[in-house]
Design a protein around this motif. Structure first.
Motif, PDB file in Angstrom:
ATOM      1  N   LEU A  63       0.887  -1.113   0.033  1.00  0.00           N
ATOM      2  CA  LEU A  63      -0.006  -0.125   0.023  1.00  0.00           C
ATOM      3  C   LEU A  63       0.722   1.328  -0.109  1.00  0.00           C
ATOM      4  O   LEU A  63       1.922   1.219   0.714  1.00  0.00           O
ATOM      5  CB  LEU A  63      -0.789   0.018   1.374  1.00  0.00           C
ATOM      6  N   ALA A  64       0.512   2.063  -0.830  1.00  0.00           N
ATOM      7  CA  ALA A  64       1.234   3.459  -0.734  1.00  0.00           C
ATOM      8  C   ALA A  64       0.533   4.377   0.231  1.00  0.00           C
ATOM      9  O   ALA A  64      -0.730   4.739   0.024  1.00  0.00           O
ATOM     10  CB  ALA A  64       1.093   4.303  -2.302  1.00  0.00           C
ATOM     11  N   ILE A  65       1.508   4.722   1.310  1.00  0.00           N
ATOM     12  CA  ILE A  65       0.964   5.375   2.536  1.00  0.00           C
ATOM     13  C   ILE A  65       2.344   6.439   2.873  1.00  0.00           C
ATOM     14  O   ILE A  65       2.956   5.853   2.943  1.00  0.00           O
ATOM     15  CB  ILE A  65       0.531   4.841   3.675  1.00  0.00           C
ATOM     16  N   ASP A  66       2.042   7.507   2.907  1.00  0.00           N
ATOM     17  CA  ASP A  66       2.767   8.679   3.622  1.00  0.00           C
ATOM     18  C   ASP A  66       2.348   8.889   4.817  1.00  0.00           C
ATOM     19  O   ASP A  66       1.233   9.636   5.084  1.00  0.00           O
ATOM     20  CB  ASP A  66       2.774   9.897   2.698  1.00  0.00           C
ATOM     21  N   ILE A  67       3.003   8.430   6.221  1.00  0.00           N
ATOM     22  CA  ILE A  67       2.276   8.531   7.593  1.00  0.00           C
ATOM     23  C   ILE A  67       2.255  10.097   7.771  1.00  0.00           C
ATOM     24  O   ILE A  67       1.821  10.441   8.998  1.00  0.00           O
ATOM     25  CB  ILE A  67       2.945   7.444   8.301  1.00  0.00           C
ATOM     26  N   THR A  68       2.929  11.060   6.953  1.00  0.00           N
ATOM     27  CA  THR A  68       2.559  12.614   7.375  1.00  0.00           C
ATOM     28  C   THR A  68       1.276  12.934   6.842  1.00  0.00           C
ATOM     29  O   THR A  68       0.972  14.067   6.983  1.00  0.00           O
ATOM     30  CB  THR A  68       3.847  13.310   6.845  1.00  0.00           C
ATOM     31  N   ASP A  69       0.554  12.253   6.149  1.00  0.00           N
ATOM     32  CA  ASP A  69      -0.580  12.582   5.499  1.00  0.00           C
ATOM     33  C   ASP A  69      -1.794  11.846   5.809  1.00  0.00           C
ATOM     34  O   ASP A  69      -1.846  10.611   5.880  1.00  0.00           O
ATOM     35  CB  ASP A  69      -0.552  12.320   3.984  1.00  0.00           C
TER      36      ASP A  69
END
Length: 254
Positions: A63-69
């Protein structure tokens, strides 16, 4: 933890390289793991991870996840909840020490508010946002573990050298946030053990520029680090929730 059943679901956050990728590789080999979900931020740095998902199409989901978003975290968790109703292991491996012009500060004159904000966004705030959105997947009757990779350098009691202001402070903040999460999860998801883990100095891109003063026996391969941390995770009891552990299972001071 993962040997007596084949229905454990794991989520590795920040799995495109280093310790996160090492966890994915190890979990794919374990019989007790049903599914491994793995997050990455940028496709170009996740080539090895996506190749693994081609190899294990049934077991590994990327999964593509940027944890700052937070919106990306929320969407990612919704995708998980459409497929599974429980998680047994989450390891948050996301962390930043240096990138581009962001470098550990050696003195006050190098303090820069934008860099400090970046350290906190990635190393502290992302983890508590994960805790917020993952709670429904932890609310079940099986033992589960939510671990975040911290660092001994984030221990206030152990700080005798100073420097590295942003990294130290953001890891100390991570420890406090996860302690808070452990207390709240204790009420709302009592079978979940929440901990922060110090992996030791591991031979990854994060530590690369700072390895010259590390004795060879104290520089761990990714594989060794993952095995050591999984051994610690395996031994955790409910009363360990909210604690800060080193790679050898010893407790670290706050």
């Amino acid at each position: 933890m993962f040997t007596h059943t084949n229905s454990c679901n794991a989520l590795i956050v920040g799995a495109s390289q280093g310790i996160g990728l090492g966890f994915v590789k190890k979990l794919l080999q374990l019989q007790g793991i049903n599914r491994v979900y793995a997050t990455y931020r940028q496709p170009k740095s996740a080539v090895e991870l996506t190749a693994l998902s081609d190899q294990y199409p049934e077991k590994l989901i990327c999964l593509a996840i940027d944890i700052t978003d937070e919106a990306q975290i929320s969407q990612g968790v919704q995708l998980l909840r459409a497929e599974i109703d429980k998680l047994h292991l989450v390891v948050n491996c996301v962390g930043v020490l240096h990138e581009g012009t962001l470098q550990p500060e050696k003195s006050l004159k190098q303090i820069n508010p934008e860099n400090l904000m970046r350290y906190f966004q990635v190393n502290s705030i992302g983890a508590v946002l994960l805790a917020k959105h993952l709670l429904p997947l932890f609310r079940h009757s099986d033992r589960s573990v939510f671990a975040s990779i911290s660092a001994k350098i984030g221990s206030i009691g152990d700080n005798h050298l100073g420097g590295w202001y942003g990294y130290r402070a953001s890891k100390a903040a991570l420890n406090m946030l996860m302690r808070n999460v452990a207390i709240e999860y204790g009420r709302t998801s009592p079978k979940t053990i929440v901990v922060t883990l110090h992996p030791g100095t591991t031979d990854t891109r994060l530590s690369q520029p700072f390895q010259k003063n590390v004795p060879p026996e104290k520089l761990f391969s990714v594989e060794r680090t993952v095995n050591q941390l999984l051994a610690v995770i395996d031994q955790l009891q409910i009363e360990d929730s909210g604690q800060f552990f080193s790679w050898d299972g010893s407790r670290l001071p706050w």
